[in-house]
Design a protein around this motif. Structure first.
Motif, PDB file in Angstrom:
ATOM      1  N   ALA A 224       0.890  -1.139  -0.306  1.00  0.00           N
ATOM      2  CA  ALA A 224       0.015   0.154  -0.031  1.00  0.00           C
ATOM      3  C   ALA A 224       0.849   1.182   0.022  1.00  0.00           C
ATOM      4  N   TYR A 225       2.052   1.123   0.786  1.00  0.00           N
ATOM      5  CA  TYR A 225       2.891   2.484   0.610  1.00  0.00           C
ATOM      6  C   TYR A 225       3.404   2.553  -0.567  1.00  0.00           C
ATOM      7  N   ASP A 226       3.790   1.441  -1.326  1.00  0.00           N
ATOM      8  CA  ASP A 226       4.101   1.642  -2.575  1.00  0.00           C
ATOM      9  C   ASP A 226       3.382   2.250  -3.639  1.00  0.00           C
ATOM     10  N   ARG A 227       2.123   1.875  -3.516  1.00  0.00           N
ATOM     11  CA  ARG A 227       1.032   2.197  -4.538  1.00  0.00           C
ATOM     12  C   ARG A 227       0.993   3.765  -4.231  1.00  0.00           C
ATOM     13  N   LEU A 228       1.148   4.230  -2.738  1.00  0.00           N
ATOM     14  CA  LEU A 228       0.610   5.431  -2.274  1.00  0.00           C
ATOM     15  C   LEU A 228       1.912   6.443  -3.109  1.00  0.00           C
ATOM     16  N   HIS A 231       1.223   6.990  -6.802  1.00  0.00           N
ATOM     17  CA  HIS A 231       0.117   8.041  -6.816  1.00  0.00           C
ATOM     18  C   HIS A 231       0.641   9.396  -6.333  1.00  0.00           C
ATOM     19  N   GLY A 232       1.421   9.537  -5.426  1.00  0.00           N
ATOM     20  CA  GLY A 232       1.725  10.736  -4.966  1.00  0.00           C
ATOM     21  C   GLY A 232       2.605  11.420  -5.886  1.00  0.00           C
ATOM     22  N   TRP A 233       3.616  10.714  -6.379  1.00  0.00           N
ATOM     23  CA  TRP A 233       4.373  11.476  -7.457  1.00  0.00           C
ATOM     24  C   TRP A 233       3.623  11.850  -8.716  1.00  0.00           C
ATOM     25  N   ARG A 234       2.626  10.927  -8.866  1.00  0.00           N
ATOM     26  CA  ARG A 234       1.824  11.402 -10.201  1.00  0.00           C
ATOM     27  C   ARG A 234       1.016  12.637  -9.851  1.00  0.00           C
ATOM     28  N   LEU A 235       0.561  12.749  -8.823  1.00  0.00           N
ATOM     29  CA  LEU A 235      -0.486  13.925  -8.581  1.00  0.00           C
ATOM     30  C   LEU A 235       0.588  15.201  -8.313  1.00  0.00           C
ATOM     31  N   PHE A 236       1.730  15.067  -7.915  1.00  0.00           N
ATOM     32  CA  PHE A 236       2.319  16.105  -7.549  1.00  0.00           C
ATOM     33  C   PHE A 236       2.998  16.674  -9.142  1.00  0.00           C
ATOM     34  N   ILE A 237       3.248  15.694  -9.961  1.00  0.00           N
ATOM     35  CA  ILE A 237       3.785  16.189 -11.412  1.00  0.00           C
ATOM     36  C   ILE A 237       2.469  16.589 -12.233  1.00  0.00           C
TER      37      ILE A 237
END
Length: 483
Positions: A224-228, A231-237
């Motif tokens: 779950a941390y790996d998935r988070l 998506h965290g990098w995706r949302l930031f970019i």
């Protein structure tokens, strides 16, 4: 359910992506044509010193095959190549790759595509997919005397590792992303590095730390941390990258931050030489962990005079100075507009793709071409590139292709192709959106085609995913399946 037969041209990141998703869908009658003896595309071809991804690796990976073991925020090229190779093996894609087989011609027979390889072998397929990449064909500069150079000369994408560099005199032509990475790696290794700068680029120097043991453990043991993190990098970019392309406070702030990086260069003369005349982001932003540090090393000289010719001993510039060197490196980029060329492709009415693209390359929503049924493209014209993950783009495009292939499986269609009207409407929207982007501020780059048309996506990645998530039936000409 019918069983489709699919040909994929290219075993790089996109071809591996589609192969894995076809197998996940239970479709195993497909062949990936690869002209070399290895998979991996650009990460196979580019092995120059300092090569690394300029997109965070946690986001530069498939969602269906995440790698918890990236060594750095932005991984080195060999590690990325190993990742794609491992995915191709573990997911069963590699057994579908026909290595050492270059596609020469693709022609519509009336019902299917006939794919002919350079050795004369031919085979028919229901679908053909181009996964040839965009940074694939090296672009060599037309400089008088290049063939007369007495030392070792090679393109950055064809690096000759047999040539010793430590203590050598190296001349480097090109200061884009590749050139910046080479400079960062060679500055402390060579006797002298002569950087022949044609056009300065905006650079964002940022740290590229190693993954800590604790962070690596979290990624391996807590999915779950790996998935988070992905998506965290995706949302930031996705939050900041599109805003940098359009007028507004975020673009002004981003431009200020990028310009501020030049303060790292203490010599005002060198700082002026490294200052681009264009807006930040108008050309591809160079991401580097050490460019400004390396360019100020005493071993490095930046030459801004234009190149007049190459001589056996080195490079002669327009000011009459000869810059002697033992090794000449051409970091001069790629023909980003070649797409699947030089493959000869002929559609149903005898029209070639070259004819269809006489004005400029174009594709409906980046993935399909009017008049060429059951044909798809990865990274086709106007695919969003910028400083975004091409892996995420490939996954979205693959999903769109699979939606059509599933329709064929269910015997809803025999063939499909976008209409000219729908494709023209897509380009009308692009033309209307272009003036509002940073690419219209007056610069030249591989983001623009030979006709001056924009060849990247002028909107946010979120809109691209939306375009790829749903088929607009009225935009296509289809033939029904025989029952």
């Amino acid at each position: 359910m019918r069983s489709p037969k699919v040909a994929v041209v290219g075993a790089g990141m996109s071809g591996i992506c589609l192969g894995a998703l076809l197998l996940r869908d239970g479709i195993d009658d497909f062949t990936i044509y690869e002209k070399t003896d290895d998979a991996g595309g650009t990460w196979r071809d580019n092995t120059y010193p300092g090569i690394a991804c300029d997109v965070p690796s946690r986001f530069y990976q498939y969602t269906f095959a995440r790698n918890p073991d990236w060594s750095r925020v932005m991984a080195p090229g060999a590690e990325i190549h190993a990742y794609f190779d491992r995915v191709s093996r573990e997911l069963g894609v590699r057994s579908h790759i026909r290595f050492g087989t270059e596609v020469a011609m693709v022609a519509w027979t009336g019902e299917r595509w006939l794919v002919t390889s350079s050795d004369g072998a031919a085979e028919e397929y229901d679908f053909v997919v181009s996964a040839t990449g965009i940074l694939h064909h090296p672009r060599y500069p037309e400089i008088p005397g290049l063939e007369d150079f007495a030392g070792s000369a090679f393109h950055s994408a064809r690096w000759d590792h047999s040539v010793p560099l430590d203590g050598a005199r190296v001349a480097l032509i090109g200061t884009g992303s590749t050139g910046a990475q080479i400079i960062g790696n060679l500055a402390d290794r060579v006797e002298k590095l002569t950087v022949l700068q044609r056009t300065p680029h905006w650079v964002m120097q940022m740290k590229n730390p190693e993954t800590s043991r604790f962070n690596a453990w979290l990624h391996r043991t807590v999915p779950a941390y790996d998935r988070l993190t992905y998506h965290g990098w995706r949302l930031f970019i996705e939050s900041f990258s599109p805003a940098l392309l359009h007028p507004g406070p975020i673009r002004r702030f981003g431009s200020w931050q990028i310009r501020r990086q030049l303060r790292k260069v203490k010599d005002p003369v060198l700082r002026e030489a490294l200052t681009p005349p264009t807006e930040p982001m108008c050309r591809r932003l160079v991401i580097s962990s050490n460019f400004y540090d390396a360019i100020q090393k005493p071993t490095v000289e930046v030459v801004t005079a234009s190149i007049e010719r190459i001589e056996p001993e080195g490079v002669r510039t327009s000011d009459g100075v000869l810059h002697p060197c033992d090794v000449l490196v051409l970091a001069t980029g790629f023909d980003a507009h070649a797409y699947l060329r030089p493959i000869a492709m002929t559609g149903p009415d005898g029209t070639t793709l070259e004819d269809a693209w006489a004005s400029y390359p174009h594709a409906y929503r980046t993935v399909a071409v009017p008049g060429f049924p059951n044909f798809f493209m990865f990274m086709g014209p106007n695919s969003p590139v910028g400083n975004y993950s091409l892996v995420a783009i490939a996954e979205a495009q693959a999903g769109y292709m699979l939606d059509w292939i599933r329709r064929w499986q269910r015997a809803e269609i025999d063939s499909m192709a976008p209409t000219t009207q729908a494709t023209d409407a897509f380009y009308d929207e692009i033309a209307a959106a272009t003036p509002d982007t940073v690419w219209a501020t007056g610069c030249t780059s591989w983001y623009l085609g030979e006709a001056g048309n924009l060849e990247v996506f002028p909107w946010a990645p979120k809109r691209f995913r939306a375009l790829m998530s749903e088929i607009e039936d009225e935009d296509f000409a289809t033939t029904p399946a025989a029952r």
